[in-house]
Write a protein that holds these residues in place. Structure first.
Motif, PDB file in Angstrom:
ATOM      1  N   LYS A  88       0.874  -1.177   0.000  1.00  0.00           N
ATOM      2  CA  LYS A  88       0.000   0.000   0.000  1.00  0.00           C
ATOM      3  C   LYS A  88       0.908   1.223   0.000  1.00  0.00           C
ATOM      4  N   VAL A  89       0.939   1.940  -1.147  1.00  0.00           N
ATOM      5  CA  VAL A  89       1.895   3.015  -1.365  1.00  0.00           C
ATOM      6  C   VAL A  89       1.176   4.362  -1.406  1.00  0.00           C
ATOM      7  N   SER A  90       1.634   5.293  -0.584  1.00  0.00           N
ATOM      8  CA  SER A  90       1.121   6.664  -0.607  1.00  0.00           C
ATOM      9  C   SER A  90       2.119   7.572  -1.319  1.00  0.00           C
ATOM     10  N   SER A  91       1.614   8.650  -1.887  1.00  0.00           N
ATOM     11  CA  SER A  91       2.458   9.676  -2.529  1.00  0.00           C
ATOM     12  C   SER A  91       3.417   9.079  -3.543  1.00  0.00           C
ATOM     13  N   SER A  92       2.887   8.245  -4.424  1.00  0.00           N
ATOM     14  CA  SER A  92       3.751   7.573  -5.407  1.00  0.00           C
ATOM     15  C   SER A  92       4.488   8.576  -6.304  1.00  0.00           C
ATOM     16  N   GLN A  93       3.910   9.776  -6.465  1.00  0.00           N
ATOM     17  CA  GLN A  93       4.531  10.783  -7.319  1.00  0.00           C
ATOM     18  C   GLN A  93       5.740  11.439  -6.658  1.00  0.00           C
ATOM     19  N   ALA A  94       5.934  11.216  -5.360  1.00  0.00           N
ATOM     20  CA  ALA A  94       7.021  11.883  -4.637  1.00  0.00           C
ATOM     21  C   ALA A  94       8.395  11.375  -5.061  1.00  0.00           C
ATOM     22  N   ASP A  95       8.474  10.152  -5.551  1.00  0.00           N
ATOM     23  CA  ASP A  95       9.751   9.568  -5.999  1.00  0.00           C
ATOM     24  C   ASP A  95       9.431   8.635  -7.164  1.00  0.00           C
TER      25      ASP A  95
ATOM     26  N   PHE B 248       9.572   4.458  -7.523  1.00  0.00           N
ATOM     27  CA  PHE B 248       8.288   3.771  -7.645  1.00  0.00           C
ATOM     28  C   PHE B 248       8.280   2.874  -8.882  1.00  0.00           C
ATOM     29  N   GLU B 249       8.848   3.342  -9.969  1.00  0.00           N
ATOM     30  CA  GLU B 249       8.939   2.526 -11.179  1.00  0.00           C
ATOM     31  C   GLU B 249       9.823   1.310 -10.939  1.00  0.00           C
TER      32      GLU B 249
END
Length: 382
Positions: free
Chosen positions: A245-252, A256-257
């Motif tokens: 369960k990942v929050s703020s995926s856009q932060a890094d 994340f990729e």
């Protein structure tokens, strides 16, 4: 408003690229210009809790728990949202968060104790926003969570603006104690026992593992790649499942990729990025059997504690803040080695510190044994 928010996040990215020495110098200049030394505060029973209440981060949850506790103790509590002032993305509305805006709070001009749930340098940003006239004669408590035994200079600098320091764990206390002559008090998160509790394990003969983390809280520190590898080593296809369960995926984005690519090669692994309310998070916990955290360091480990309260088995690195409560029957500490930290970005940039490298092979062995125990317990007696 959108342009202003975008500018703040652009400035935040630039700030992260500054060398630590330049960051410290800029904060020192701004502090000397905008803030007075701490005067003797006025006595009052009213308490304003300043936290990122509109955020879904661990710091925000810590502020909520703190506000709930002091309210139960009889204090008059004002919840003040500082999500945007901390340059974080809001997830909830003010109405949903149960807080008021920082601007509304400042217009009230009430005598109160300020408890600021923001680590430096965001702590500095909040002080700048409030200003020396507003802060005059107010008691300031910093509730800080840090994940290393070495404290950055910017934290040492911020200590002069505090009347008291509170931290969630003995690990954080030990890190800060040598930096100040002020008392550093451990005020652990008080979590209420959930109404529902895990009673059925390994539904359909499949053991389900869970790990929740925020991409904005240092991907290397949360170390989900180690959790993925331990899961891969522990189970054959069809024996178990793993949910991130990942929050703020856009932060890094790059990390994340990397995680998505790794998960694609291991059967039974899924990633969830949706925002969940309290009921959905409770259901998520109860759908799983084991909480798996092979973190390199935690200031507290809130989700680890929550998982234990829901009745899950917890397999977690046996080092840092989570060791304050890892004495529960279903807590399984993973052996580790302390290794040099090599972070070149974010809050840890430039620090010469050590953190834990969990023994992935040992973690896999713990997972295998737990699966057998869970299946044996679930099997009806003959």
């Amino acid at each position: 408003m959108l342009q202003k928010t975008s500018l703040l996040f652009f400035l935040k990215k630039i700030w992260k690229r500054f060398p630590p020495g330049l960051r410290f110098w800029l904060l020192w200049v701004l502090s000397a210009t905008c803030l007075d030394p701490r005067p003797t505060p006025t006595s009052t029973n009213s308490m304003a809790i300043l936290g990122a209440f509109r955020s879904s981060s661990g710091l925000a949850q810590g502020a909520r728990l703190y506000a709930n506790r002091v309210e139960r103790e009889g204090h008059t509590v004002i919840r003040v949202d500082i999500t945007k002032a901390m340059v974080q993305q809001p997830t909830f509305s003010l109405e949903e968060s149960g807080a008021i805006s920082l601007e509304e709070f400042m217009s009230m001009k009430l005598p109160c104790i300020l408890v600021i749930h923001a680590n430096p340098p965001q702590f500095h940003l909040i002080l700048f926003k409030l200003g020396k006239h507003f802060l005059h004669n107010k008691k300031i408590i910093g509730y800080w969570a840090w994940e290393l035994a070495v404290v950055p200079d910017v934290w040492r600098h911020a200590l002069q603006y505090l009347d008291a320091v509170e931290v969630p764990s003995s690990f954080v206390r030990d890190a800060l104690q040598d930096c100040t002559d002020k008392e550093v008090v451990v005020v652990p998160h008080v979590l209420e026992a959930p109404k529902l509790h895990k009673t059925t394990f390994a539904c359909g003969g499949i053991v389900r593992c869970l790990f929740m983390f925020d991409m904005g809280s240092s991907f290397a520190r949360k170390n989900p790649v180690a959790a993925l590898e331990a899961f891969r080593l522990a189970f054959r296809p069809g024996e178990a499942e793993l949910t991130f369960k990942v929050s703020s995926s856009q932060a890094d984005h790059d990390s994340f990729e990397k995680l998505k690519q790794g998960c694609a090669h291991v059967p039974g692994v899924r990633i969830i990025t949706e925002v969940m309310d309290a009921d959905a998070l409770e259901e998520l916990y109860l759908q799983h059997d084991i909480y798996l955290s092979l973190h390199r360091s935690e200031g507290y480990g809130l989700t680890i504690h929550e998982a234990l309260l829901y009745g899950l088995h917890v397999v977690a690195t046996g080092w840092s803040g989570n060791m304050d409560f890892m004495d529960a029957p279903k807590a399984h500490a993973v052996p580790y080695s302390l290794v040099p930290m090599q972070e070149k970005n974010g809050a840890f940039k430039g620090l010469k510190a050590r953190w834990a490298e969990a023994d992935v092979t040992a973690a896999a062995e713990i997972l295998r044994k737990l699966r057998l125990e869970i299946l044996a317990e679930d099997r009806p007696a003959v």
